[in-house]
Design a protein around this motif. Sequence first.
Motif, PDB file in Angstrom:
ATOM      1  N   GLY A 180      25.813   8.576  20.006  1.00  0.00           N
ATOM      2  CA  GLY A 180      24.385   8.283  20.209  1.00  0.00           C
ATOM      3  C   GLY A 180      23.744   9.302  21.144  1.00  0.00           C
ATOM      4  N   PHE A 181      24.424   9.590  22.267  1.00  0.00           N
ATOM      5  CA  PHE A 181      23.916  10.595  23.199  1.00  0.00           C
ATOM      6  C   PHE A 181      23.916  11.983  22.563  1.00  0.00           C
ATOM      7  CE2 PHE A 181      25.467   7.615  26.701  1.00  0.00           C
ATOM      8  CZ  PHE A 181      24.186   7.127  26.953  1.00  0.00           C
ATOM      9  N   MET A 182      24.922  12.250  21.743  1.00  0.00           N
ATOM     10  CA  MET A 182      24.989  13.544  21.058  1.00  0.00           C
ATOM     11  C   MET A 182      23.799  13.696  20.099  1.00  0.00           C
ATOM     12  SD  MET A 182      26.942  16.095  21.200  1.00  0.00           S
ATOM     13  CE  MET A 182      26.446  17.615  20.428  1.00  0.00           C
ATOM     14  N   ALA A 183      23.454  12.628  19.394  1.00  0.00           N
ATOM     15  CA  ALA A 183      22.302  12.666  18.481  1.00  0.00           C
ATOM     16  C   ALA A 183      21.015  12.950  19.264  1.00  0.00           C
ATOM     17  CB  ALA A 183      22.185  11.350  17.718  1.00  0.00           C
ATOM     18  N   LEU A 184      20.869  12.316  20.431  1.00  0.00           N
ATOM     19  CA  LEU A 184      19.687  12.569  21.255  1.00  0.00           C
ATOM     20  C   LEU A 184      19.675  14.004  21.786  1.00  0.00           C
ATOM     21  CD1 LEU A 184      19.501   9.175  23.172  1.00  0.00           C
ATOM     22  CD2 LEU A 184      17.905  10.026  21.436  1.00  0.00           C
ATOM     23  N   ALA A 185      20.850  14.542  22.123  1.00  0.00           N
ATOM     24  CA  ALA A 185      20.925  15.936  22.584  1.00  0.00           C
ATOM     25  C   ALA A 185      20.501  16.891  21.479  1.00  0.00           C
ATOM     26  CB  ALA A 185      22.344  16.265  23.061  1.00  0.00           C
ATOM     27  N   VAL A 186      20.949  16.640  20.254  1.00  0.00           N
ATOM     28  CA  VAL A 186      20.570  17.492  19.120  1.00  0.00           C
ATOM     29  C   VAL A 186      19.066  17.382  18.869  1.00  0.00           C
ATOM     30  CG1 VAL A 186      20.817  17.817  16.628  1.00  0.00           C
ATOM     31  CG2 VAL A 186      22.846  17.492  18.051  1.00  0.00           C
ATOM     32  N   LEU A 187      18.519  16.181  18.945  1.00  0.00           N
ATOM     33  CA  LEU A 187      17.071  16.014  18.801  1.00  0.00           C
ATOM     34  C   LEU A 187      16.329  16.759  19.907  1.00  0.00           C
ATOM     35  CD1 LEU A 187      16.648  12.267  17.759  1.00  0.00           C
ATOM     36  CD2 LEU A 187      16.141  14.309  16.395  1.00  0.00           C
ATOM     37  N   GLY A 188      16.930  16.795  21.101  1.00  0.00           N
ATOM     38  CA  GLY A 188      16.322  17.515  22.218  1.00  0.00           C
ATOM     39  C   GLY A 188      16.221  19.010  21.976  1.00  0.00           C
ATOM     40  N   LEU A 242      23.503  15.639  26.625  1.00  0.00           N
ATOM     41  CA  LEU A 242      24.763  16.340  26.393  1.00  0.00           C
ATOM     42  C   LEU A 242      25.795  15.942  27.445  1.00  0.00           C
ATOM     43  CD1 LEU A 242      26.248  18.486  24.711  1.00  0.00           C
ATOM     44  CD2 LEU A 242      25.350  20.191  26.300  1.00  0.00           C
ATOM     45  N   LEU A 243      25.377  15.890  28.695  1.00  0.00           N
ATOM     46  CA  LEU A 243      26.290  15.479  29.773  1.00  0.00           C
ATOM     47  C   LEU A 243      26.726  14.026  29.600  1.00  0.00           C
ATOM     48  CD1 LEU A 243      24.541  17.183  32.830  1.00  0.00           C
ATOM     49  CD2 LEU A 243      26.536  17.980  31.552  1.00  0.00           C
ATOM     50  N   LEU A 244      25.804  13.165  29.171  1.00  0.00           N
ATOM     51  CA  LEU A 244      26.165  11.761  28.925  1.00  0.00           C
ATOM     52  C   LEU A 244      27.129  11.644  27.744  1.00  0.00           C
ATOM     53  CD1 LEU A 244      22.717  10.047  29.517  1.00  0.00           C
ATOM     54  CD2 LEU A 244      24.804   9.718  30.869  1.00  0.00           C
ATOM     55  N   LEU A 274      27.578  25.852  20.152  1.00  0.00           N
ATOM     56  CA  LEU A 274      26.273  25.830  20.793  1.00  0.00           C
ATOM     57  C   LEU A 274      26.301  25.130  22.157  1.00  0.00           C
ATOM     58  CD1 LEU A 274      23.219  26.389  20.557  1.00  0.00           C
ATOM     59  CD2 LEU A 274      23.010  24.206  19.367  1.00  0.00           C
ATOM     60  N   PHE A 275      26.931  23.962  22.210  1.00  0.00           N
ATOM     61  CA  PHE A 275      26.880  23.150  23.422  1.00  0.00           C
ATOM     62  C   PHE A 275      28.019  23.420  24.394  1.00  0.00           C
ATOM     63  CE2 PHE A 275      24.763  20.349  20.214  1.00  0.00           C
ATOM     64  CZ  PHE A 275      23.485  20.481  20.728  1.00  0.00           C
ATOM     65  N   GLY A 276      29.127  23.957  23.897  1.00  0.00           N
ATOM     66  CA  GLY A 276      30.308  24.159  24.731  1.00  0.00           C
ATOM     67  C   GLY A 276      30.091  24.994  25.978  1.00  0.00           C
ATOM     68  N   PRO A 277      29.483  26.191  25.858  1.00  0.00           N
ATOM     69  CA  PRO A 277      29.304  27.016  27.056  1.00  0.00           C
ATOM     70  C   PRO A 277      28.462  26.334  28.144  1.00  0.00           C
ATOM     71  CG  PRO A 277      29.001  28.341  25.089  1.00  0.00           C
ATOM     72  CD  PRO A 277      29.115  26.913  24.641  1.00  0.00           C
ATOM     73  N   LEU A 278      27.379  25.675  27.749  1.00  0.00           N
ATOM     74  CA  LEU A 278      26.537  24.974  28.715  1.00  0.00           C
ATOM     75  C   LEU A 278      27.322  23.861  29.400  1.00  0.00           C
ATOM     76  CD1 LEU A 278      23.655  24.524  29.871  1.00  0.00           C
ATOM     77  CD2 LEU A 278      23.276  22.964  27.970  1.00  0.00           C
ATOM     78  N   ASN A 319      30.079  25.299  31.745  1.00  0.00           N
ATOM     79  CA  ASN A 319      29.444  25.815  32.959  1.00  0.00           C
ATOM     80  C   ASN A 319      29.135  24.676  33.924  1.00  0.00           C
ATOM     81  OD1 ASN A 319      29.102  28.455  33.668  1.00  0.00           O
ATOM     82  ND2 ASN A 319      27.130  28.693  32.670  1.00  0.00           N
ATOM     83  N   TRP A 320      28.629  23.589  33.373  1.00  0.00           N
ATOM     84  CA  TRP A 320      28.295  22.440  34.214  1.00  0.00           C
ATOM     85  C   TRP A 320      29.565  21.797  34.778  1.00  0.00           C
ATOM     86  CZ3 TRP A 320      24.748  20.437  37.068  1.00  0.00           C
ATOM     87  CH2 TRP A 320      24.905  19.139  37.532  1.00  0.00           C
ATOM     88  N   GLN A 321      30.555  21.569  33.938  1.00  0.00           N
ATOM     89  CA  GLN A 321      31.768  20.883  34.387  1.00  0.00           C
ATOM     90  C   GLN A 321      32.539  21.688  35.429  1.00  0.00           C
ATOM     91  OE1 GLN A 321      33.664  20.163  30.599  1.00  0.00           O
ATOM     92  NE2 GLN A 321      32.875  18.083  30.502  1.00  0.00           N
ATOM     93  N   ARG A 322      32.609  22.981  35.262  1.00  0.00           N
ATOM     94  CA  ARG A 322      33.412  23.815  36.166  1.00  0.00           C
ATOM     95  C   ARG A 322      32.674  24.220  37.433  1.00  0.00           C
ATOM     96  NH1 ARG A 322      35.617  27.278  31.178  1.00  0.00           N
ATOM     97  NH2 ARG A 322      37.067  25.714  30.396  1.00  0.00           N
TER      98      ARG A 322
END
Length: 134
Positions: free
Chosen positions: A11-19, A31-33, A54-58, A61-64
């Motif tokens: 569900g959060f992934m769908a909202l991230a893609v819509l974003g 994406l973080l959620l 697409l989302f992996g690098p962002l 970067n956030w996680q590390r």
Amino acid sequence: MRLLWIVLGWGFMALAVLGVILPGLPTTPFLLLAAWAFHKGSRRWALWLEQHRLFGPLLRNWQRHRVIPRHAKVAAIGMMAVSLTYLTVWSSVPGLAVAAIAAVMLGSASWMLWCPSARPEPVAEEAGDQPDGR
């Protein structure tokens, strides 16, 4: 319970893609959620998201490093400004709703600006601090 986390992640992934597509809808928080929910529910989906083209690098970067790149901040805050301008000038959204949306956008923009834009540089050891005395 595991299934609930996976459903929330998607569900959060769908909202991230819509974003990515819709102005005014943020991508990064969703994406973080999604990453958080996938880590709770499925290691497989968490790894898929971390390795996503697409989302992996962002996300990595956030996680590390707890870093949001400058270009992502500029894009997000710019889209918020465009969306808020549209809501105020050309839409028929009630003033109180616009004020609430503006408050959320201001909070989001402030949080993004507070986050670092680049990874911290490693600190070089000073000459006398090395264990062998060099």
